[in-house]
Scaffold this motif. Structure first.
Motif, PDB file in Angstrom:
ATOM      1  N   PRO A 138      -2.080  11.914  -5.518  1.00  0.00           N
ATOM      2  CA  PRO A 138      -0.878  11.805  -6.186  1.00  0.00           C
ATOM      3  C   PRO A 138      -0.505  11.314  -7.447  1.00  0.00           C
ATOM      4  CG  PRO A 138      -1.118  10.609  -4.295  1.00  0.00           C
ATOM      5  CD  PRO A 138      -2.317  11.070  -4.270  1.00  0.00           C
ATOM      6  N   GLU A 139       0.195  11.526  -8.324  1.00  0.00           N
ATOM      7  CA  GLU A 139       0.317  10.921  -9.662  1.00  0.00           C
ATOM      8  C   GLU A 139       1.053   9.463  -9.139  1.00  0.00           C
ATOM      9  OE1 GLU A 139       2.143  13.064 -12.526  1.00  0.00           O
ATOM     10  OE2 GLU A 139       0.482  14.600 -12.635  1.00  0.00           O
ATOM     11  N   ARG A 140       0.748   8.421  -9.590  1.00  0.00           N
ATOM     12  CA  ARG A 140       1.401   7.061  -9.267  1.00  0.00           C
ATOM     13  C   ARG A 140       2.892   7.380 -10.303  1.00  0.00           C
ATOM     14  NH1 ARG A 140       0.110   1.284  -8.884  1.00  0.00           N
ATOM     15  NH2 ARG A 140       1.847   0.122  -9.796  1.00  0.00           N
ATOM     16  N   ASN A 141       4.079   7.060  -9.589  1.00  0.00           N
ATOM     17  CA  ASN A 141       5.224   7.108 -10.237  1.00  0.00           C
ATOM     18  C   ASN A 141       5.377   5.743 -11.001  1.00  0.00           C
ATOM     19  OD1 ASN A 141       5.664   5.759  -7.634  1.00  0.00           O
ATOM     20  ND2 ASN A 141       7.718   5.540  -8.047  1.00  0.00           N
ATOM     21  N   ILE A 142       6.509   5.857 -12.052  1.00  0.00           N
ATOM     22  CA  ILE A 142       6.838   4.639 -12.686  1.00  0.00           C
ATOM     23  C   ILE A 142       7.831   3.805 -12.184  1.00  0.00           C
ATOM     24  CG2 ILE A 142       7.409   3.563 -15.134  1.00  0.00           C
ATOM     25  CD1 ILE A 142       6.134   6.292 -16.304  1.00  0.00           C
ATOM     26  N   THR A 143       7.839   2.586 -11.764  1.00  0.00           N
ATOM     27  CA  THR A 143       8.871   1.989 -11.297  1.00  0.00           C
ATOM     28  C   THR A 143       8.562   0.423 -11.426  1.00  0.00           C
ATOM     29  OG1 THR A 143      10.039   1.516  -8.862  1.00  0.00           O
ATOM     30  CG2 THR A 143       7.691   1.862  -9.027  1.00  0.00           C
ATOM     31  N   PHE A 144       9.664  -0.453 -11.460  1.00  0.00           N
ATOM     32  CA  PHE A 144       9.742  -1.688 -11.820  1.00  0.00           C
ATOM     33  C   PHE A 144      10.361  -2.543 -10.706  1.00  0.00           C
ATOM     34  CE2 PHE A 144       9.723   0.590 -15.753  1.00  0.00           C
ATOM     35  CZ  PHE A 144       8.517   0.297 -16.182  1.00  0.00           C
ATOM     36  N   GLY A 145      10.126  -3.694 -10.817  1.00  0.00           N
ATOM     37  CA  GLY A 145      10.821  -4.678  -9.887  1.00  0.00           C
ATOM     38  C   GLY A 145       9.652  -5.268  -8.933  1.00  0.00           C
ATOM     39  N   ASP A 146      10.358  -6.344  -8.099  1.00  0.00           N
ATOM     40  CA  ASP A 146       9.523  -6.969  -6.921  1.00  0.00           C
ATOM     41  C   ASP A 146       9.484  -6.153  -5.494  1.00  0.00           C
ATOM     42  OD1 ASP A 146       8.716  -8.723  -9.024  1.00  0.00           O
ATOM     43  OD2 ASP A 146      10.495 -10.073  -8.471  1.00  0.00           O
ATOM     44  N   SER A 147      10.574  -6.001  -5.196  1.00  0.00           N
ATOM     45  CA  SER A 147      10.981  -5.315  -3.939  1.00  0.00           C
ATOM     46  C   SER A 147      10.488  -3.721  -3.902  1.00  0.00           C
ATOM     47  CB  SER A 147      12.288  -5.438  -3.306  1.00  0.00           C
ATOM     48  OG  SER A 147      12.791  -6.904  -3.453  1.00  0.00           O
ATOM     49  N   LEU A 148       9.247  -3.537  -3.806  1.00  0.00           N
ATOM     50  CA  LEU A 148       8.653  -2.281  -3.908  1.00  0.00           C
ATOM     51  C   LEU A 148       8.657  -1.450  -2.666  1.00  0.00           C
ATOM     52  CD1 LEU A 148       6.128  -2.402  -6.936  1.00  0.00           C
ATOM     53  CD2 LEU A 148       8.419  -1.597  -6.934  1.00  0.00           C
ATOM     54  N   ILE A 149       8.527  -2.232  -1.536  1.00  0.00           N
ATOM     55  CA  ILE A 149       8.260  -1.553  -0.236  1.00  0.00           C
ATOM     56  C   ILE A 149       8.932  -2.733   0.876  1.00  0.00           C
ATOM     57  CG2 ILE A 149       6.067  -2.774   0.251  1.00  0.00           C
ATOM     58  CD1 ILE A 149       5.407  -0.126   1.584  1.00  0.00           C
ATOM     59  N   THR A 150       9.797  -2.114   1.885  1.00  0.00           N
ATOM     60  CA  THR A 150      10.198  -3.025   2.837  1.00  0.00           C
ATOM     61  C   THR A 150       9.055  -3.418   3.817  1.00  0.00           C
ATOM     62  OG1 THR A 150      10.708  -1.047   4.302  1.00  0.00           O
ATOM     63  CG2 THR A 150      12.423  -1.726   2.655  1.00  0.00           C
ATOM     64  N   GLU A 151       9.443  -4.417   4.561  1.00  0.00           N
ATOM     65  CA  GLU A 151       8.416  -5.127   5.351  1.00  0.00           C
ATOM     66  C   GLU A 151       8.463  -4.363   6.805  1.00  0.00           C
ATOM     67  OE1 GLU A 151       8.471  -9.207   5.512  1.00  0.00           O
ATOM     68  OE2 GLU A 151       8.630  -9.464   3.392  1.00  0.00           O
ATOM     69  N   SER A 152       9.275  -3.897   7.359  1.00  0.00           N
ATOM     70  CA  SER A 152       9.255  -3.255   8.710  1.00  0.00           C
ATOM     71  C   SER A 152       8.990  -1.990   8.947  1.00  0.00           C
ATOM     72  CB  SER A 152      10.612  -3.653   9.439  1.00  0.00           C
ATOM     73  OG  SER A 152      11.638  -3.024   8.731  1.00  0.00           O
ATOM     74  N   TRP A 153       8.282  -1.475   9.895  1.00  0.00           N
ATOM     75  CA  TRP A 153       8.019  -0.013   9.908  1.00  0.00           C
ATOM     76  C   TRP A 153       9.203   0.683  10.610  1.00  0.00           C
ATOM     77  CZ3 TRP A 153       3.721   1.131   7.354  1.00  0.00           C
ATOM     78  CH2 TRP A 153       2.721   0.252   7.412  1.00  0.00           C
ATOM     79  N   PRO A 154       9.274   2.158  10.026  1.00  0.00           N
ATOM     80  CA  PRO A 154       8.808   2.588   8.764  1.00  0.00           C
ATOM     81  C   PRO A 154       9.044   2.014   7.599  1.00  0.00           C
ATOM     82  CG  PRO A 154      10.577   3.774   9.798  1.00  0.00           C
ATOM     83  CD  PRO A 154      10.409   2.861  10.573  1.00  0.00           C
ATOM     84  N   LYS A 155       7.983   1.885   6.797  1.00  0.00           N
ATOM     85  CA  LYS A 155       8.536   0.998   5.669  1.00  0.00           C
ATOM     86  C   LYS A 155       8.750   2.122   4.291  1.00  0.00           C
ATOM     87  CE  LYS A 155       4.968  -2.344   6.271  1.00  0.00           C
ATOM     88  NZ  LYS A 155       3.839  -3.491   5.430  1.00  0.00           N
ATOM     89  N   ILE A 156       9.872   1.592   3.667  1.00  0.00           N
ATOM     90  CA  ILE A 156      10.328   2.538   2.819  1.00  0.00           C
ATOM     91  C   ILE A 156       9.928   2.024   1.433  1.00  0.00           C
ATOM     92  CG2 ILE A 156      12.561   3.093   1.439  1.00  0.00           C
ATOM     93  CD1 ILE A 156      13.870   2.908   4.153  1.00  0.00           C
ATOM     94  N   SER A 157       9.132   2.824   0.748  1.00  0.00           N
ATOM     95  CA  SER A 157       8.524   2.408  -0.421  1.00  0.00           C
ATOM     96  C   SER A 157       9.129   3.088  -1.772  1.00  0.00           C
ATOM     97  CB  SER A 157       7.031   2.931  -0.489  1.00  0.00           C
ATOM     98  OG  SER A 157       6.476   2.322  -1.622  1.00  0.00           O
ATOM     99  N   GLN A 158       9.120   2.077  -2.927  1.00  0.00           N
ATOM    100  CA  GLN A 158       9.803   2.816  -4.434  1.00  0.00           C
ATOM    101  C   GLN A 158       8.479   3.238  -4.947  1.00  0.00           C
ATOM    102  OE1 GLN A 158      12.948   3.078  -4.445  1.00  0.00           O
ATOM    103  NE2 GLN A 158      13.073   1.872  -2.467  1.00  0.00           N
ATOM    104  N   LEU A 159       7.221   2.979  -4.558  1.00  0.00           N
ATOM    105  CA  LEU A 159       6.165   3.281  -5.360  1.00  0.00           C
ATOM    106  C   LEU A 159       5.191   4.321  -4.276  1.00  0.00           C
ATOM    107  CD1 LEU A 159       4.352   2.822  -7.697  1.00  0.00           C
ATOM    108  CD2 LEU A 159       3.255   0.813  -6.629  1.00  0.00           C
ATOM    109  N   ARG A 160       4.653   5.355  -5.103  1.00  0.00           N
ATOM    110  CA  ARG A 160       3.592   6.151  -4.445  1.00  0.00           C
ATOM    111  C   ARG A 160       2.136   5.931  -5.255  1.00  0.00           C
ATOM    112  NH1 ARG A 160       4.948  12.325  -4.852  1.00  0.00           N
ATOM    113  NH2 ARG A 160       4.483  11.829  -7.004  1.00  0.00           N
TER     114      ARG A 160
END
Length: 231
Positions: A138-160
């Motif tokens: 997959p192509e890496r999407n463009i995103t910024f910030g420090d909170s790119l993924i949550t800590e608990s499962w299922p993890k919600i990610s802003q970056l692929r």
């Protein structure tokens, strides 16, 4: 006065016009070339190919089969994915196979409404099975910030991204993702895989635009030097 004399008489305009006529025409030829290459790639991609056992040496877009088991306790939901105007997630479920290797499986789209209701749709059996699908990077999407993924499962990610996802697991994570075939019961809302950001049709469309600009510029140039001569 013939056209050669007119060109010499309007030397500055001629140099400017001929330069951009050559540039526009060259860009059109380049887009035709790119379109022909993309058309061949599309033909190969959409041609029927039987599934073959997965290996790391295979090329992207290969149809593969893998024996192993899903681990729905450690899924990653790729955020901000719209379908028909509705917000949702792309669901990536790890599939564990030989030697504790892990490949991320794209199971499709899940709406945020279903997720907010703690839908059991995310859960899949952990029994051993064989799955089939298409491997891709997959192509890496463009995103910024420090909170790119949550800590608990299922993890919600802003970056692929394969490297970013691999950091969430202790197992060895493959560089490929697998787009699960539509006939599997684990598929959520199935979406066809889009292998090419720009299709051959769009390349040919760009070529047509460059050729039109070439013709328009040439017509304007000859119209201008003729008008200057008549004046």
């Amino acid at each position: 006065m013939n056209y050669l004399e007119l060109i010499k008489k309007n030397s500055a305009l001629s140099v400017f016009s001929f330069f951009f006529i050559i540039v526009f025409f060259s860009l059109g030829i380049w887009q035709v070339y790119k379109g022909n290459l993309k058309a061949q790639e599309e033909k190969e991609f959409y041609a029927y190919k039987p599934s073959i056992p997965y290996s790391q040496s295979l090329q992207a877009w290969s149809n593969v089969s893998i024996e192993g088991r899903f681990d729905s306790s450690r899924q990653i939901l790729f955020d901000n994915q719209l379908l028909d105007g509705k917000p949702g997630y792309k669901v990536y479920t790890p599939f564990i196979f030989s030697d504790d290797r892990l490949i991320m499986v794209n199971r499709g789209w899940l709406s945020k409404a279903d997720m907010s209701q703690l839908s059991p749709m995310l859960d899949v059996t952990s029994k051993p099975k064989t799955i089939t699908g298409t491997i891709y990077r997959p192509e890496r999407n463009i995103t910024f910030g420090d909170s790119l993924i949550t800590e608990s499962w299922p993890k919600i990610s802003q970056l692929r991204d394969t490297n970013f996802f691999s950091k969430q697991y202790s197992e060895s994570v493959e560089n490929f993702f697998l787009h699960l075939d539509a006939n599997h019961r684990e598929v959520l809302t199935f979406q066809e895989i889009v292998p090419f950001t720009i299709s051959s049709t769009r390349h040919f469309g760009y070529a047509f635009q460059w050729f039109v600009m070439t013709i328009v510029l040439a017509a304007m140039y000859f119209f201008t030097i003729n008008r200057n001569e008549n004046e």
